[in-house]
Design a protein around this motif. Structure first.
Motif, short mmCIF file in Angstrom:
data_model
loop_
_atom_site.label_atom_id
_atom_site.label_comp_id
_atom_site.label_asym_id
_atom_site.label_seq_id
_atom_site.Cartn_x
_atom_site.Cartn_y
_atom_site.Cartn_z
N GLN A 162 0.83 -1.21 0.00
CA GLN A 162 0.00 0.00 0.00
C GLN A 162 0.87 1.26 0.00
OE1 GLN A 162 -2.47 -0.84 3.42
NE2 GLN A 162 -4.19 -1.40 2.13
N THR A 163 1.96 1.25 0.76
CA THR A 163 2.85 2.40 0.79
C THR A 163 3.43 2.68 -0.59
OG1 THR A 163 3.41 2.03 3.11
CG2 THR A 163 4.96 3.35 1.83
N ARG A 164 3.87 1.64 -1.26
CA ARG A 164 4.45 1.80 -2.60
C ARG A 164 3.39 2.19 -3.62
NH1 ARG A 164 8.62 -3.34 -2.10
NH2 ARG A 164 9.64 -2.48 -0.26
N LEU A 165 2.20 1.61 -3.50
CA LEU A 165 1.13 1.92 -4.44
C LEU A 165 0.53 3.31 -4.21
CD1 LEU A 165 -0.71 -1.52 -4.61
CD2 LEU A 165 0.55 -0.39 -6.46
N SER A 166 0.72 3.87 -3.02
CA SER A 166 0.17 5.20 -2.74
C SER A 166 0.84 6.27 -3.59
CB SER A 166 0.30 5.53 -1.25
OG SER A 166 1.64 5.72 -0.89
N GLN A 167 1.96 5.95 -4.18
CA GLN A 167 2.69 6.90 -5.02
C GLN A 167 2.28 6.79 -6.48
OE1 GLN A 167 6.51 7.70 -3.80
NE2 GLN A 167 5.95 7.26 -1.70
N VAL A 168 1.34 5.88 -6.76
CA VAL A 168 0.86 5.63 -8.12
C VAL A 168 -0.57 6.16 -8.20
CG1 VAL A 168 0.36 3.80 -9.79
CG2 VAL A 168 2.28 3.56 -8.22
N GLY A 169 -1.00 6.54 -9.37
CA GLY A 169 -2.37 7.03 -9.54
C GLY A 169 -3.41 5.98 -9.21
N ASP A 170 -4.56 6.43 -8.70
CA ASP A 170 -5.66 5.53 -8.32
C ASP A 170 -6.17 4.68 -9.48
OD1 ASP A 170 -5.64 6.38 -5.72
OD2 ASP A 170 -7.41 7.66 -5.90
N LYS A 171 -6.05 5.18 -10.69
CA LYS A 171 -6.59 4.48 -11.85
C LYS A 171 -5.59 3.50 -12.47
CE LYS A 171 -9.85 8.10 -13.03
NZ LYS A 171 -11.06 7.55 -12.55
N ALA A 172 -4.40 3.42 -11.93
CA ALA A 172 -3.40 2.49 -12.47
C ALA A 172 -3.91 1.06 -12.35
CB ALA A 172 -2.07 2.65 -11.74
N SER A 173 -3.73 0.29 -13.39
CA SER A 173 -4.16 -1.12 -13.43
C SER A 173 -3.12 -1.99 -12.75
CB SER A 173 -4.33 -1.58 -14.87
OG SER A 173 -5.32 -0.83 -15.51
#
Length: 99
Positions: free
Chosen positions: A62-73
């Motif tokens: 989640q920490t790493r994904l929080s830096q990616v846009g919400d719509k990223a697949s």
């Protein structure tokens, strides 16, 4: 599944829960998710499965994904083959298995 959906569905799961990916149709055949990697650009993120290595925790992912846009697949990357993430389940021992 996109990043927003993943966050929404895992909100109430313990952050220390280990992440695994389902390798084939058998729920018992799983491998640890050990890293995240962009595929073509930042709109596609792969959860890297590896038979060796320590699984990421939900909090780490989640920490790493929080830096990616919400719509990223989201994809699972197994043997350099990207497979779209369709969902996940929790095993009896509490681990999250993404498929």
């Amino acid at each position: 599944m996109n990043v927003f959906d993943f966050f929404s569905l895992t909100t109430y799961i313990d952050g220390q829960t280990a992440l695994f990916g389902q390798v084939d149709s058998s729920r018992a055949d799983i491998q640890p998710i050990t890293a995240l990697r962009f595929l073509q650009d930042d709109s596609q993120v792969a959860l890297v499965l590896s038979p060796k290595g320590r699984p990421l925790t939900l909090e780490q992912a989640q920490t790493r994904l929080s830096q990616v846009g919400d719509k990223a697949s989201l994809y699972c990357l197994l043997d350099n083959q990207a497979i779209p993430v369709l969902g996940f389940h929790q095993n009896e021992d509490g681990t999250i298995v993404i498929k």
